[in-house]
Design a protein around this motif. Structure first.
Motif, PDB file in Angstrom:
ATOM      1  N   ALA A 218       0.710  -1.367   0.023  1.00 42.43           N
ATOM      2  CA  ALA A 218       0.177   0.071   0.085  1.00 42.43           C
ATOM      3  C   ALA A 218       0.713   1.271  -0.009  1.00 42.43           C
ATOM      4  O   ALA A 218       0.467   2.119  -0.681  1.00 42.43           O
ATOM      5  N   LEU A 219       2.112   1.195   0.696  1.00 50.57           N
ATOM      6  CA  LEU A 219       2.941   2.360   0.604  1.00 50.57           C
ATOM      7  C   LEU A 219       3.207   2.845  -0.822  1.00 50.57           C
ATOM      8  O   LEU A 219       3.311   4.044  -1.077  1.00 50.57           O
ATOM      9  N   ARG A 220       3.856   1.687  -1.391  1.00 50.82           N
ATOM     10  CA  ARG A 220       4.247   1.909  -2.872  1.00 50.82           C
ATOM     11  C   ARG A 220       3.159   2.549  -3.532  1.00 50.82           C
ATOM     12  O   ARG A 220       3.109   3.308  -4.422  1.00 50.82           O
ATOM     13  N   LEU A 221       1.774   1.894  -3.492  1.00 55.69           N
ATOM     14  CA  LEU A 221       0.648   2.439  -4.154  1.00 55.69           C
ATOM     15  C   LEU A 221       0.323   3.847  -3.725  1.00 55.69           C
ATOM     16  O   LEU A 221       0.035   4.593  -4.716  1.00 55.69           O
ATOM     17  N   ASP A 222       0.645   4.148  -2.544  1.00 55.39           N
ATOM     18  CA  ASP A 222       0.349   5.503  -2.264  1.00 55.39           C
ATOM     19  C   ASP A 222       1.430   6.457  -2.894  1.00 55.39           C
ATOM     20  O   ASP A 222       0.905   7.848  -3.388  1.00 55.39           O
ATOM     21  N   ALA A 223       2.519   5.987  -2.967  1.00 54.04           N
ATOM     22  CA  ALA A 223       3.631   6.994  -3.613  1.00 54.04           C
ATOM     23  C   ALA A 223       3.270   7.135  -5.062  1.00 54.04           C
ATOM     24  O   ALA A 223       3.226   8.249  -5.731  1.00 54.04           O
ATOM     25  N   ALA A 224       2.651   6.130  -5.608  1.00 53.68           N
ATOM     26  CA  ALA A 224       2.246   6.415  -7.014  1.00 53.68           C
ATOM     27  C   ALA A 224       1.227   7.052  -7.366  1.00 53.68           C
ATOM     28  O   ALA A 224       0.848   7.982  -8.285  1.00 53.68           O
ATOM     29  N   VAL A 251      -1.318  -3.861 -11.379  1.00 55.45           N
ATOM     30  CA  VAL A 251      -1.978  -3.767 -10.056  1.00 55.45           C
ATOM     31  C   VAL A 251      -1.473  -4.828  -8.943  1.00 55.45           C
ATOM     32  O   VAL A 251      -1.915  -5.945  -9.307  1.00 55.45           O
ATOM     33  N   PRO A 252      -0.772  -4.687  -7.836  1.00 52.45           N
ATOM     34  CA  PRO A 252      -0.470  -5.871  -7.083  1.00 52.45           C
ATOM     35  C   PRO A 252      -1.400  -6.481  -6.317  1.00 52.45           C
ATOM     36  O   PRO A 252      -2.469  -5.852  -6.081  1.00 52.45           O
ATOM     37  N   PRO A 253      -1.535  -7.697  -6.084  1.00 51.46           N
ATOM     38  CA  PRO A 253      -2.628  -8.234  -5.262  1.00 51.46           C
ATOM     39  C   PRO A 253      -2.379  -7.820  -3.858  1.00 51.46           C
ATOM     40  O   PRO A 253      -1.465  -7.493  -3.211  1.00 51.46           O
ATOM     41  N   ASP A 254      -3.853  -7.877  -3.500  1.00 46.78           N
ATOM     42  CA  ASP A 254      -4.039  -7.219  -2.048  1.00 46.78           C
ATOM     43  C   ASP A 254      -3.862  -8.606  -1.118  1.00 46.78           C
ATOM     44  O   ASP A 254      -4.239  -9.823  -1.430  1.00 46.78           O
ATOM     45  N   PRO A 255      -2.682  -8.426  -0.249  1.00 48.54           N
ATOM     46  CA  PRO A 255      -2.479  -9.747   0.517  1.00 48.54           C
ATOM     47  C   PRO A 255      -3.552 -10.253   1.514  1.00 48.54           C
ATOM     48  O   PRO A 255      -3.470 -11.484   1.825  1.00 48.54           O
ATOM     49  N   TYR A 256      -4.633  -9.574   1.641  1.00 47.01           N
ATOM     50  CA  TYR A 256      -5.749 -10.060   2.392  1.00 47.01           C
ATOM     51  C   TYR A 256      -6.763 -10.713   1.325  1.00 47.01           C
ATOM     52  O   TYR A 256      -7.833 -11.012   1.724  1.00 47.01           O
ATOM     53  N   GLY A 266      -6.471   9.941  -0.659  1.00 42.00           N
ATOM     54  CA  GLY A 266      -5.466   9.270  -1.751  1.00 42.00           C
ATOM     55  C   GLY A 266      -4.569   8.166  -0.867  1.00 42.00           C
ATOM     56  O   GLY A 266      -3.991   7.714  -1.868  1.00 42.00           O
ATOM     57  N   ARG A 267      -5.019   8.004   0.148  1.00 39.12           N
ATOM     58  CA  ARG A 267      -4.378   6.594   0.820  1.00 39.12           C
ATOM     59  C   ARG A 267      -5.222   5.242   0.153  1.00 39.12           C
ATOM     60  O   ARG A 267      -6.412   5.136  -0.090  1.00 39.12           O
ATOM     61  N   PRO A 280       3.565   7.387   4.439  1.00 43.10           N
ATOM     62  CA  PRO A 280       4.907   7.682   3.938  1.00 43.10           C
ATOM     63  C   PRO A 280       5.430   9.048   4.493  1.00 43.10           C
ATOM     64  O   PRO A 280       4.624   9.996   4.449  1.00 43.10           O
ATOM     65  N   LEU A 281       6.718   9.112   4.672  1.00 44.91           N
ATOM     66  CA  LEU A 281       7.601  10.152   5.322  1.00 44.91           C
ATOM     67  C   LEU A 281       7.651  11.445   3.956  1.00 44.91           C
ATOM     68  O   LEU A 281       7.963  10.920   2.929  1.00 44.91           O
ATOM     69  N   THR A 282       7.264  12.570   4.265  1.00 40.94           N
ATOM     70  CA  THR A 282       7.736  13.563   3.495  1.00 40.94           C
ATOM     71  C   THR A 282       9.128  13.759   3.754  1.00 40.94           C
ATOM     72  O   THR A 282       9.701  13.597   4.719  1.00 40.94           O
TER      73      THR A 282
END
Length: 303
Positions: A218-224, A251-256, A266-267, A280-282
């Motif tokens: 999810a963090l990598r998707l957040d960045a995208a 689109v990667p699979p959801d682990p759940y 936008g998260r 994600p850190l600014t």
């Protein structure tokens, strides 16, 4: 006389039938109701009642805590009594390292991080040789609070404990790197699962590991999504739109096992597991965190 005898027989049969029905209903309630602890007494009262045997009393309440933690329907029941009973156990027997460790794992996995922290800090004070307690406290600071300086300090404390494995020192070093938060969390939790000594603790840690794997994706998707926002001055309607824009390959699979949805900020969230614990850190947050971290470690680690 015959009528009276018949009436008595009928009444007895009715009573027996009612008794069986009530018994079955009570049995059914016992089966359906999750195991709970009705009341947790004050430490002073239990210590007085133990007649000079507080450790024996601690063991008795520990058995009740084990039943409470092992209840298969604990999620539906809730965890309100877990910290109080473990606090009682460790008041009566301050060196019960296993109670601190297992209880803190389960509390953190259930989202009761503040209680987990209190138990771990108490255990670190009372059982300083048990490195896993400050180590887990560092994981809580890192995974749930995003406080890298605190995490490094707790990992450093764990690394100094007698018999602490090498990876505790590696954990301190990892705090210098603020990217890949979830990757580091996965490494830390994997180490903790390998060191866990019981099925319930391992189960709680595996739940946290699953959360960390969700955060990793999810963090990598957040960045995208944020890159999409900067390019098009709006949020995408769905993750697929980010892929169409060429910002992710697939689109990667959801682990759940669910699908990805976006909130108003936008998260990215799972459609079947909405909980998120990392952001994600600014760039400014990253610089501030590095500064706090270096101040905390005071040059103790190699450059």
């Amino acid at each position: 006389m015959k009528r009276r005898t018949l009436a008595l027989l009928l009444a007895a049969a009715a009573f027996a039938t009612a008794k069986v029905a009530i018994g079955r209903r009570l049995d059914a309630q016992r089966v359906l109701a999750p195991y709970d602890i009705a009341y947790v007494p004050r430490t002073s009262a239990v210590r007085w009642a133990s007649l000079g045997h507080p450790t024996l009393a601690a063991n008795l309440y520990w058995l009740r805590a084990v039943q409470y933690m092992g209840e298969p329907r604990a999620g539906a029941r809730g965890w309100d009594k877990l910290f109080p009973v473990l606090d009682l156990v460790t008041d009566l027997d301050p060196h019960h390292g296993y109670a601190y460790q297992v209880g803190a794992n389960i509390l953190a996995g259930a989202g009761r991080v503040d209680e987990s922290n209190r138990l771990l800090e108490k255990g670190t004070t009372n059982v300083p040789e048990r490195y896993i307690l400050p180590y887990h406290r560092g994981v809580n600071a890192f995974l749930y609070e995003g406080d890298y300086a605190a995490a490094a300090s707790w990992f450093e404390r764990a690394a100094k404990a007698s018999g602490a494995p090498l990876h505790t020192r590696e954990a301190v070093m990892a705090m210098y790197v603020k990217a890949d938060q979830a990757d580091a969390a996965i490494r830390f939790l994997t180490h903790m699962i390998e060191a866990s000594e019981d099925p319930e603790s391992r189960k709680a840690l595996e739940a946290q590991l699953q959360q960390a794997r969700l955060e990793q994706v999810a963090l990598r998707l957040d960045a995208a999504v944020q890159a999409f926002r900067e390019r098009f001055v709006r949020l995408p309607f769905a993750i697929e739109e980010v892929r169409f824009a060429g910002l992710i390959d697939a689109v990667p699979p959801d682990p759940y096992g669910g699908s990805w949805i976006l909130d108003e900020e936008g998260r990215t969230h799972s459609s079947v597991h909405d909980r998120r614990v990392m952001k994600p850190l600014t760039p400014s947050e990253r610089r501030d965190s590095l500064q706090r971290l270096r101040s905390t470690l005071k040059g103790a680690m190699p450059r």
